[in-house]
Every structure is written in structure tokens, then in C-alpha cells.
Design a protein around this motif. Structure first.
Motif, PDB file in Angstrom:
ATOM      1  N   UNK A   1      16.557  11.445   2.557  1.00  0.00           N
ATOM      2  CA  UNK A   1      17.326  10.340   3.158  1.00  0.00           C
ATOM      3  C   UNK A   1      16.530   9.034   3.163  1.00  0.00           C
ATOM      4  N   UNK A   2      15.246   9.141   3.494  1.00  0.00           N
ATOM      5  CA  UNK A   2      14.405   7.935   3.526  1.00  0.00           C
ATOM      6  C   UNK A   2      14.298   7.343   2.118  1.00  0.00           C
ATOM      7  N   UNK A   3      14.062   8.212   1.135  1.00  0.00           N
ATOM      8  CA  UNK A   3      13.939   7.745  -0.254  1.00  0.00           C
ATOM      9  C   UNK A   3      15.255   7.115  -0.715  1.00  0.00           C
ATOM     10  N   UNK A   4      16.382   7.761  -0.404  1.00  0.00           N
ATOM     11  CA  UNK A   4      17.692   7.246  -0.829  1.00  0.00           C
ATOM     12  C   UNK A   4      17.951   5.878  -0.197  1.00  0.00           C
TER      13      UNK A   4
ATOM     14  N   UNK B   1       2.779  -4.555  -8.190  1.00  0.00           N
ATOM     15  CA  UNK B   1       3.321  -3.789  -7.057  1.00  0.00           C
ATOM     16  C   UNK B   1       2.240  -2.883  -6.506  1.00  0.00           C
ATOM     17  N   UNK B   2       2.009  -2.960  -5.217  1.00  0.00           N
ATOM     18  CA  UNK B   2       1.036  -2.080  -4.573  1.00  0.00           C
ATOM     19  C   UNK B   2       1.726  -0.818  -4.081  1.00  0.00           C
ATOM     20  N   UNK B   3       0.955   0.269  -4.051  1.00  0.00           N
ATOM     21  CA  UNK B   3       1.506   1.545  -3.590  1.00  0.00           C
ATOM     22  C   UNK B   3       1.031   1.849  -2.174  1.00  0.00           C
ATOM     23  N   UNK B   4       1.994   2.250  -1.333  1.00  0.00           N
ATOM     24  CA  UNK B   4       1.696   2.622   0.059  1.00  0.00           C
ATOM     25  C   UNK B   4       2.083   4.081   0.285  1.00  0.00           C
ATOM     26  N   UNK B   5       1.298   4.762   1.109  1.00  0.00           N
ATOM     27  CA  UNK B   5       1.655   6.124   1.544  1.00  0.00           C
ATOM     28  C   UNK B   5       1.932   6.070   3.041  1.00  0.00           C
ATOM     29  N   UNK B   6       3.071   6.628   3.429  1.00  0.00           N
ATOM     30  CA  UNK B   6       3.380   6.759   4.859  1.00  0.00           C
ATOM     31  C   UNK B   6       3.543   8.247   5.142  1.00  0.00           C
ATOM     32  N   UNK B   7       2.714   8.804   6.037  1.00  0.00           N
ATOM     33  CA  UNK B   7       2.825  10.233   6.355  1.00  0.00           C
ATOM     34  C   UNK B   7       3.806  10.437   7.513  1.00  0.00           C
ATOM     35  N   UNK B   8       4.423  11.611   7.540  1.00  0.00           N
ATOM     36  CA  UNK B   8       5.422  11.887   8.573  1.00  0.00           C
ATOM     37  C   UNK B   8       6.615  10.957   8.447  1.00  0.00           C
ATOM     38  N   UNK B   9       6.996  10.658   7.189  1.00  0.00           N
ATOM     39  CA  UNK B   9       7.990   9.603   6.948  1.00  0.00           C
ATOM     40  C   UNK B   9       9.409  10.127   6.730  1.00  0.00           C
ATOM     41  N   UNK B  10       9.643  11.416   7.014  1.00  0.00           N
ATOM     42  CA  UNK B  10      11.008  11.941   6.873  1.00  0.00           C
ATOM     43  C   UNK B  10      11.924  11.364   7.945  1.00  0.00           C
TER      44      UNK B  10
END
Ligand code: NAP
Length: 249
Positions: A41-44, A2-11
Motif C-alpha cells: 500500500x505504501x509503495x502504491x 535522485x538520492x535513495x532513502x531507506x525507511x524501516x517499519x514503513x508498512x
């Protein structure tokens, strides 16, 4: 793997849609925004769909905050090899009314933010011999009334992207920019409010100027990000993709 991604401003907005899309594509996703609680909310939504995500609070323009955010992501999700520099703000005004603070705030979040995040994350991409960077530009990079600060920042994102492509290509890292046209989010909603029209009227007026006859959605942009971070896009680097329902909007 599994690769890890970061998304900024992702709320919310384009960042939230992108985080959900990358999670659906199989990435573990760090949902990063100013306030970790706002990312809940995004995480859920990602977890409810069977994906893996964590909320990370950080100001992308603060070097110390960026360093500790990336450390936390490495520890909790694994070394990040995908970075989407999406966090952004607007402070629109005609040039003669634009304050130094309006100028500095916009340049700082978009350009300094993307610089700090990319500098902190590229080391993990270089170590892995693989990476994908996607930077959010805008059709405003071509010039837009009332947006001297934002247009300069978004044109700057394109030069930054092309330079990353040249410097990092030898390490298996691609860098591309997406330049959205009119997308229905809180950002465009705030613009409608500022000029005193309802969001519905604002969208209708914008849609008339857009060749495909509608406003864009955050998912329209998430789909383009999904392509740029895919294996298939490994020979595509330093490009600017206008996602605007036509040549520009
Ligand atoms: P949005 O709904 O306003 O979301 C932007 C997010 O970025 C917000 O959650 C915001 O947090 C966060 N953010 C702001 N400053 C930050 C910082 N210093 N550190 C971390 N996070 C920060 O905007 P959007 O419409 O989705 O836009 C996303 C990106 O696409 C931006 O770069 C924007 O310029 C670009 N874009 C948008 C459009 C459009 O029509 N919407 C068109 C072209 C390009 P807070 O809510 O706490 O401020």
C-alpha cells in the motif's frame, strides 16, 4: 541526481507517512518492513503520486537479512544515503511483571535493529561523502510507567544518535533523533485496547495533556524527518527533537 532513502517499519504508521513524504521530497524510497507484501500500500501510494519506491522485506534485527536487503536496495534504487530507523515494537508491562522476553524483544528491535541497519548503510554514505541518519526515539525516553524496556531502548537511541554524529560528521553525514509524543497509529491503538478503553477516549484523554490540544499524526513526524534529511539541516547533528505538541507529552 535522485538520492535513495531507506525507511524501516514503513508498512504503516509513522514509517509509511515518512516514506511518502520523502518520496514527495524527491527521494527514491526503499519501504522496508518485516513482510514485503505489507509494504504494497505504501509503495502504491508513492507510485500513484509519481514517486519511486520498492518494497523490501527484512527483520532489522537479523544481520543476514539486513545485508541482503541493503544489497537489493543498492541494485534496484542505487546506493542509500538516507536512513530512517523507525521500526519498533512495544511489550508494555510493569517491571515486576515484565518478562525477559519482553525486555529482549524491545531492546533487540530498536537498538540492535538500528545498529545493524546503520552499520550496513553508513558505508554508502561515507563513499558518497554525504548522508542523513534519523532515529526514532520517544518522549518515553524520559521515563514512562509500564515501559521500562521501551524507555531504555528509546533513551539508548539518543546515545546511539549522538555517537553516530561524532563518528560520521567528518564524512558529511549527520545523525539526529526525533522523540515523538502521543501519535495516533496502530501502536497507540494497541495500547488503548490493552488497557480496555476505546481509541477515541484514549486520544481525547491524551489530548487534554498536550499543550497544542490534539494528538499527533504520522505526518507531524514525517515533516520533522523531512527537515533533518534536507540540505538545510547539514549543520544540525546529534540533536534530539521532541515532536510532542509541547515540551513533552
Ligand atoms: P506501528 O504502527 O506499530 O508500525 C511499526 C512498524 O514497524 C510495523 O509495520 C512493524 O511491522 C514494523 N516492525 C516491527 N518490528 C520490525 C522488525 N524487526 N523489522 C522490520 N520492521 C519491523 O508503529 P508507529 O506508531 O508508526 O511507530 C513507529 C516508530 O515511532 C517506532 O519506533 C515507535 O517506537 C516510535 N514512536 C511511536 C509513537 C506513537 O505514539 N505511535 C511515539 C513515540 C515513538 P509489523 O506490523 O509486522 O510488526
Amino acid at each position: 541526481m535522485t538520492r535513495t532513502a531507506i525507511v524501516t517499519g514503513a508498512a504503516r504508521g509513522i514509517g509509511a507517512a515518512t516514506a511518502k513524504r520523502l518520496a514527495a521530497d524527491g527521494f527514491a524510497v526503499a519501504v522496508l518492513d518485516l513482510d514485503a507484501a505489507a509494504c504494497a500500500d505504501t509503495v502504491a501510494a508513492i507510485e500513484a503520486a509519481g514517486g519511486r519506491a520498492i518494497a523490501v522485506g527484512a527483520n532489522v534485527a537479523d544481520g543476514a537479512a539486513v545485508a541482503s536487503a541493503v544489497e537489493k536496495i543498492v541494485a534496484e534504487l542505487g546506493a542509500p544515503t538516507v536512513l530512517v530507523n523507525n521500526a519498533g515494537i512495544i511489550r508494555d508491562n510493569l517491571l515486576f511483571k515484565m518478562t525477559e522476553d519482553d525486555w529482549d524483544a524491545v531492546l533487540t528491535v530498536h537498538l540492535r535493529g538500528a545498529f545493524l541497519m546503520t552499520k550496513a548503510v553508513q558505508t554508502h554514505m561515507v563513499d558518497a561523502g554525504w548522508g542523513r541518519i534519523v532515529n526514532l526515539s520517544s518522549t518515553s525516553a524520559l521515563g514512562n510507567r509500564g515501559q521500562a524496556n521501551y524507555a531504555a531502548a528509546k533513551a539508548g537511541m539518543q546515545g546511539f544518535t549522538k555517537t553516530l554524529a561524532i563518528e560520521l560528521g567528518r564524512y558529511g553525514v549527520t545523525a539526529n533523533a526525533i522523540a515523538p509524543g502521543f501519535i495516533q497509529t496502530d501502536m497507540t491503538r494497541a495500547t488503548a485496547e490493552r488497557i480496555g478503553v476505546s481509541f477515541e477516549d484514549f486520544v481525547a484523554a491524551a489530548s487534554k495533556e498536550i499543550p497544542v490540544g490534539r494528538g499527533g499524526t504520522p505526518e507531524d513526524i514525517a515533516g520533522a524527518v523531512s527537515y533533518f534529511v534536507s540540505e538545510d539541516a547539514g549543520f544540525v547533528s546529534g540533536q534530539v527533537l521532541y515532536v510532542a505538541g509541547g515540551p513533552r507529552a
